[in-house]
Design a protein around this motif. Structure first.
Motif, PDB file in Angstrom:
ATOM      1  N   GLU A 257      28.049  42.382  59.859  1.00  0.00           N
ATOM      2  CA  GLU A 257      27.682  43.795  59.882  1.00  0.00           C
ATOM      3  C   GLU A 257      28.262  44.586  58.715  1.00  0.00           C
ATOM      4  O   GLU A 257      27.641  45.533  58.221  1.00  0.00           O
ATOM      5  CB  GLU A 257      28.160  44.438  61.191  1.00  0.00           C
ATOM      6  CG  GLU A 257      27.393  43.984  62.415  1.00  0.00           C
ATOM      7  CD  GLU A 257      27.863  44.659  63.683  1.00  0.00           C
ATOM      8  OE1 GLU A 257      27.195  44.478  64.720  1.00  0.00           O
ATOM      9  OE2 GLU A 257      28.898  45.365  63.657  1.00  0.00           O
ATOM     10  N   ALA A 258      29.456  44.237  58.287  1.00  0.00           N
ATOM     11  CA  ALA A 258      30.129  45.044  57.263  1.00  0.00           C
ATOM     12  C   ALA A 258      31.084  44.175  56.468  1.00  0.00           C
ATOM     13  O   ALA A 258      31.407  43.045  56.856  1.00  0.00           O
ATOM     14  CB  ALA A 258      30.887  46.200  57.927  1.00  0.00           C
ATOM     15  N   ALA A 259      31.549  44.718  55.338  1.00  0.00           N
ATOM     16  CA  ALA A 259      32.452  43.972  54.463  1.00  0.00           C
ATOM     17  C   ALA A 259      33.432  44.921  53.796  1.00  0.00           C
ATOM     18  O   ALA A 259      33.222  46.142  53.752  1.00  0.00           O
ATOM     19  CB  ALA A 259      31.672  43.187  53.414  1.00  0.00           C
ATOM     20  N   LEU A 260      34.497  44.342  53.257  1.00  0.00           N
ATOM     21  CA  LEU A 260      35.554  45.101  52.591  1.00  0.00           C
ATOM     22  C   LEU A 260      35.953  44.370  51.321  1.00  0.00           C
ATOM     23  O   LEU A 260      36.236  43.171  51.343  1.00  0.00           O
ATOM     24  CB  LEU A 260      36.763  45.223  53.526  1.00  0.00           C
ATOM     25  CG  LEU A 260      37.965  46.018  53.014  1.00  0.00           C
ATOM     26  CD1 LEU A 260      37.613  47.498  52.877  1.00  0.00           C
ATOM     27  CD2 LEU A 260      39.160  45.836  53.954  1.00  0.00           C
ATOM     28  N   PHE A 261      35.977  45.098  50.194  1.00  0.00           N
ATOM     29  CA  PHE A 261      36.370  44.539  48.906  1.00  0.00           C
ATOM     30  C   PHE A 261      37.885  44.649  48.762  1.00  0.00           C
ATOM     31  O   PHE A 261      38.461  45.715  48.966  1.00  0.00           O
ATOM     32  CB  PHE A 261      35.677  45.300  47.779  1.00  0.00           C
ATOM     33  CG  PHE A 261      35.956  44.780  46.392  1.00  0.00           C
ATOM     34  CD1 PHE A 261      35.872  43.432  46.108  1.00  0.00           C
ATOM     35  CD2 PHE A 261      36.280  45.656  45.359  1.00  0.00           C
ATOM     36  CE1 PHE A 261      36.112  42.952  44.819  1.00  0.00           C
ATOM     37  CE2 PHE A 261      36.517  45.188  44.071  1.00  0.00           C
ATOM     38  CZ  PHE A 261      36.431  43.843  43.797  1.00  0.00           C
ATOM     39  N   CYS A 262      38.526  43.524  48.425  1.00  0.00           N
ATOM     40  CA  CYS A 262      39.986  43.477  48.304  1.00  0.00           C
ATOM     41  C   CYS A 262      40.388  42.837  46.973  1.00  0.00           C
ATOM     42  O   CYS A 262      39.599  42.117  46.358  1.00  0.00           O
ATOM     43  CB  CYS A 262      40.594  42.671  49.453  1.00  0.00           C
ATOM     44  SG  CYS A 262      40.375  43.406  51.080  1.00  0.00           S
ATOM     45  N   PRO A 263      41.634  43.074  46.544  1.00  0.00           N
ATOM     46  CA  PRO A 263      42.073  42.469  45.283  1.00  0.00           C
ATOM     47  C   PRO A 263      42.113  40.951  45.302  1.00  0.00           C
ATOM     48  O   PRO A 263      41.937  40.315  44.257  1.00  0.00           O
ATOM     49  CB  PRO A 263      43.490  43.047  45.092  1.00  0.00           C
ATOM     50  CG  PRO A 263      43.541  44.264  45.930  1.00  0.00           C
ATOM     51  CD  PRO A 263      42.643  44.001  47.091  1.00  0.00           C
ATOM     52  N   SER A 264      42.374  40.345  46.475  1.00  0.00           N
ATOM     53  CA  SER A 264      42.569  38.890  46.504  1.00  0.00           C
ATOM     54  C   SER A 264      42.181  38.305  47.844  1.00  0.00           C
ATOM     55  O   SER A 264      42.129  39.007  48.869  1.00  0.00           O
ATOM     56  CB  SER A 264      44.041  38.551  46.223  1.00  0.00           C
ATOM     57  OG  SER A 264      44.856  38.966  47.314  1.00  0.00           O
TER      58      SER A 264
ATOM     59  N   LEU B 213      32.406  31.404  42.064  1.00  0.00           N
ATOM     60  CA  LEU B 213      31.370  32.370  41.678  1.00  0.00           C
ATOM     61  C   LEU B 213      31.647  33.012  40.324  1.00  0.00           C
ATOM     62  O   LEU B 213      30.755  33.615  39.741  1.00  0.00           O
ATOM     63  CB  LEU B 213      31.224  33.445  42.759  1.00  0.00           C
ATOM     64  CG  LEU B 213      30.844  32.934  44.149  1.00  0.00           C
ATOM     65  CD1 LEU B 213      30.674  34.093  45.123  1.00  0.00           C
ATOM     66  CD2 LEU B 213      29.575  32.086  44.103  1.00  0.00           C
ATOM     67  N   GLY B 214      32.887  32.938  39.850  1.00  0.00           N
ATOM     68  CA  GLY B 214      33.162  33.275  38.455  1.00  0.00           C
ATOM     69  C   GLY B 214      33.515  34.707  38.129  1.00  0.00           C
ATOM     70  O   GLY B 214      33.583  35.065  36.953  1.00  0.00           O
ATOM     71  N   ALA B 215      33.760  35.566  39.112  1.00  0.00           N
ATOM     72  CA  ALA B 215      34.181  36.932  38.808  1.00  0.00           C
ATOM     73  C   ALA B 215      35.617  36.927  38.289  1.00  0.00           C
ATOM     74  O   ALA B 215      36.389  36.020  38.586  1.00  0.00           O
ATOM     75  CB  ALA B 215      34.084  37.814  40.050  1.00  0.00           C
ATOM     76  N   PRO B 216      36.013  37.952  37.526  1.00  0.00           N
ATOM     77  CA  PRO B 216      37.382  37.964  37.008  1.00  0.00           C
ATOM     78  C   PRO B 216      38.433  38.254  38.070  1.00  0.00           C
ATOM     79  O   PRO B 216      39.586  37.844  37.921  1.00  0.00           O
ATOM     80  CB  PRO B 216      37.360  39.078  35.953  1.00  0.00           C
ATOM     81  CG  PRO B 216      36.207  39.950  36.336  1.00  0.00           C
ATOM     82  CD  PRO B 216      35.193  39.034  36.948  1.00  0.00           C
ATOM     83  N   VAL B 217      38.069  38.959  39.140  1.00  0.00           N
ATOM     84  CA  VAL B 217      39.046  39.297  40.179  1.00  0.00           C
ATOM     85  C   VAL B 217      38.314  39.772  41.424  1.00  0.00           C
ATOM     86  O   VAL B 217      37.196  40.286  41.334  1.00  0.00           O
ATOM     87  CB  VAL B 217      40.016  40.407  39.676  1.00  0.00           C
ATOM     88  CG1 VAL B 217      39.270  41.706  39.440  1.00  0.00           C
ATOM     89  CG2 VAL B 217      41.171  40.625  40.637  1.00  0.00           C
ATOM     90  N   GLY B 218      38.912  39.560  42.579  1.00  0.00           N
ATOM     91  CA  GLY B 218      38.397  40.169  43.797  1.00  0.00           C
ATOM     92  C   GLY B 218      37.859  39.198  44.826  1.00  0.00           C
ATOM     93  O   GLY B 218      37.375  38.106  44.500  1.00  0.00           O
ATOM     94  N   SER B 219      37.981  39.594  46.087  1.00  0.00           N
ATOM     95  CA  SER B 219      37.460  38.845  47.232  1.00  0.00           C
ATOM     96  C   SER B 219      36.899  39.837  48.228  1.00  0.00           C
ATOM     97  O   SER B 219      37.216  41.033  48.186  1.00  0.00           O
ATOM     98  CB  SER B 219      38.572  38.019  47.897  1.00  0.00           C
ATOM     99  OG  SER B 219      39.092  37.051  47.012  1.00  0.00           O
ATOM    100  N   CYS B 220      36.086  39.335  49.146  1.00  0.00           N
ATOM    101  CA  CYS B 220      35.516  40.184  50.176  1.00  0.00           C
ATOM    102  C   CYS B 220      35.781  39.594  51.554  1.00  0.00           C
ATOM    103  O   CYS B 220      35.771  38.371  51.742  1.00  0.00           O
ATOM    104  CB  CYS B 220      34.015  40.358  49.984  1.00  0.00           C
ATOM    105  SG  CYS B 220      33.562  41.499  48.650  1.00  0.00           S
ATOM    106  N   LEU B 221      35.997  40.492  52.505  1.00  0.00           N
ATOM    107  CA  LEU B 221      36.227  40.140  53.899  1.00  0.00           C
ATOM    108  C   LEU B 221      35.082  40.723  54.711  1.00  0.00           C
ATOM    109  O   LEU B 221      34.692  41.879  54.488  1.00  0.00           O
ATOM    110  CB  LEU B 221      37.556  40.731  54.358  1.00  0.00           C
ATOM    111  CG  LEU B 221      38.000  40.503  55.807  1.00  0.00           C
ATOM    112  CD1 LEU B 221      38.264  39.022  56.057  1.00  0.00           C
ATOM    113  CD2 LEU B 221      39.251  41.325  56.099  1.00  0.00           C
ATOM    114  N   ALA B 222      34.535  39.947  55.643  1.00  0.00           N
ATOM    115  CA  ALA B 222      33.378  40.413  56.407  1.00  0.00           C
ATOM    116  C   ALA B 222      33.571  40.150  57.890  1.00  0.00           C
ATOM    117  O   ALA B 222      34.247  39.211  58.295  1.00  0.00           O
ATOM    118  CB  ALA B 222      32.100  39.725  55.912  1.00  0.00           C
ATOM    119  N   GLY B 223      32.929  40.999  58.700  1.00  0.00           N
ATOM    120  CA  GLY B 223      32.953  40.869  60.150  1.00  0.00           C
ATOM    121  C   GLY B 223      32.127  41.978  60.757  1.00  0.00           C
ATOM    122  O   GLY B 223      31.304  42.593  60.062  1.00  0.00           O
ATOM    123  N   ASP B 224      32.342  42.262  62.031  1.00  0.00           N
ATOM    124  CA  ASP B 224      31.586  43.370  62.610  1.00  0.00           C
ATOM    125  C   ASP B 224      32.198  44.698  62.163  1.00  0.00           C
ATOM    126  O   ASP B 224      33.269  44.751  61.552  1.00  0.00           O
ATOM    127  CB  ASP B 224      31.491  43.247  64.129  1.00  0.00           C
ATOM    128  CG  ASP B 224      32.841  43.352  64.843  1.00  0.00           C
ATOM    129  OD1 ASP B 224      33.766  43.996  64.306  1.00  0.00           O
ATOM    130  OD2 ASP B 224      32.961  42.786  65.950  1.00  0.00           O
TER     131      ASP B 224
END
Length: 360
Positions: free
Chosen positions: A50-57, A202-213
């Protein structure tokens, strides 16, 4: 220099650099960075949540998940080679106040019994409550091995039957989905929460995403703020993440093919033991037969071939977008020369590189 230490070493593509320079930004802490919002929407859709959050790592994403699903004094269960347990600074205990109970599987693929044997949800005040099971897919320390969808479903069903949440550390989940020939959303579907690194395969320079409801992500946003992960005009990074999310999965199959070629080539060198059948994704695990680990790593570095030694007697090579078919041939030849030097007593004992560093 041929850098096989990790898929985190890739450089941003020209397209990523342009997107970063031209990104439309706002203040993400105030909720008005449109590029971050676009990345979070697209990631959630791709993962099927349903949703996601962008985080540094990815480390922060995993700690957030532990903090949301567990209360201080609760217990999380995971395989002992899992990144969350081994390589995240003890954050579950240090910051979230959560106890971790591990088990061992050389394959990295848990059995349902590994969870069931450790669930502690009794009313006994002497015992912690088991509230979370963490699954890494693909499993880094097991050489990039993939946990099949059927097993993920079995683990999720067993967890829910006992009131336990399933969090997937999917730092390389796109690699796992590619190896299985599945949409990544299908592989993520059984999980209550999922993390993926944009900065690995995936090759981006930085960042990860967390997903859930939505409720999970709302609480995750609060935890991210408490951890110092609130970022301001971070659309400059999210812009590169969007390109990685859209374009990165396209080259993963090539990385896997090159990993197979590297495994076959290295396995032909006397003193290096590799089974290509154990290579599921972009990681090649090499066992050393009678060779000193540090000397091999240092000697490889003399030939501008760099890899990690996650433990004594083992090397790890990771394929990524910046390595070509020609690089594989050069790497195999350099490894053969280096091992010959070591076996003849001409190896290097100190090349100025870490022989046994942190494993990313």
């Amino acid at each position: 220099m041929l850098d096989f230490r990790s898929d985190t070493v890739t450089r941003p593509t020209p397209e990523m650099r342009r997107a970063m320079a031209e990104a439309v930004v706002g203040d993400d802490v105030l909720g008005d960075d449109p590029t971050v919002q676009e990345l979070e929407r697209e990631f959630a859709e791709r993962i099927g949540k349903e949703a996601a959050l962008f985080c540094p790592s990815g480390t922060m994403c995993n700690l957030i998940a532990v903090s949301v699903w567990c209360r201080p004094g609760d217990e999380a269960v995971m395989e002992e080679g899992t990144h969350t347990f081994r390589y995240e600074g003890g954050g579950a205990a240090r910051i979230a106040g959560v106890q971790v109970w591990t088990f061992y599987r050389d394959s990295g693929v848990p059995e349902v019994s590994d969870l069931l044997d450790r669930v502690r949800n009794s009313v006994d005040d002497h015992q912690p409550r088991t509230t979370l099971f963490v699954l890494e897919n693909s499993h880094n320390m097991a050489g990039g091995r993939v946990v099949p969808l059927a097993r993920v479903r079995e683990l999720a069903d067993a967890a829910r039957a006992h009131g336990v949440k399933l969090h997937v550390d999917g730092a390389r989940l796109f690699n796992a989905a590619t190896a299985l020939g599945l949409p990544v959303a299908g592989l993520a579907a059984p999980a209550d929460s999922v993390m993926c690194c944009l900065s690995k395969g995936l090759g981006a320079p930085v960042g990860s995403c967390l997903a859930g409801d939505r409720a999970f992500i709302a609480e995750a946003r609060r935890v991210r703020k408490a951890l110092g992960g609130g970022m301001r005009q971070v659309g400059v990074l999210a812009a590169a993440g969007l390109i990685a999310l859209r374009e990165g999965p396209k080259w993963l199959a090539e990385d896997h093919e090159r990993a197979q070629r590297l495994a076959v080539g290295l396995g032909r060198i006397d003193g290096l033991v590799v089974d290509p059948a154990d290579v599921d994704t972009n990681i090649v695990r090499v066992e050393l037969d009678g060779l000193d680990t540090a000397t091999v790593v240092h000697t490889l570095a003399r030939y501008d071939l760099h890899c990690f030694a996650p433990r004594r007697g083992r090397l790890r090579f990771v394929l990524h977008r910046d390595l070509t078919d020609a690089d594989i041939d050069v790497a195999i030849h350099a490894a053969e020369q280096a091992v010959t030097d070591v076996r003849s007593g001409g190896g290097v004992t100190d090349s100025g590189v870490d022989a046994e560093p942190w494993d990313g």
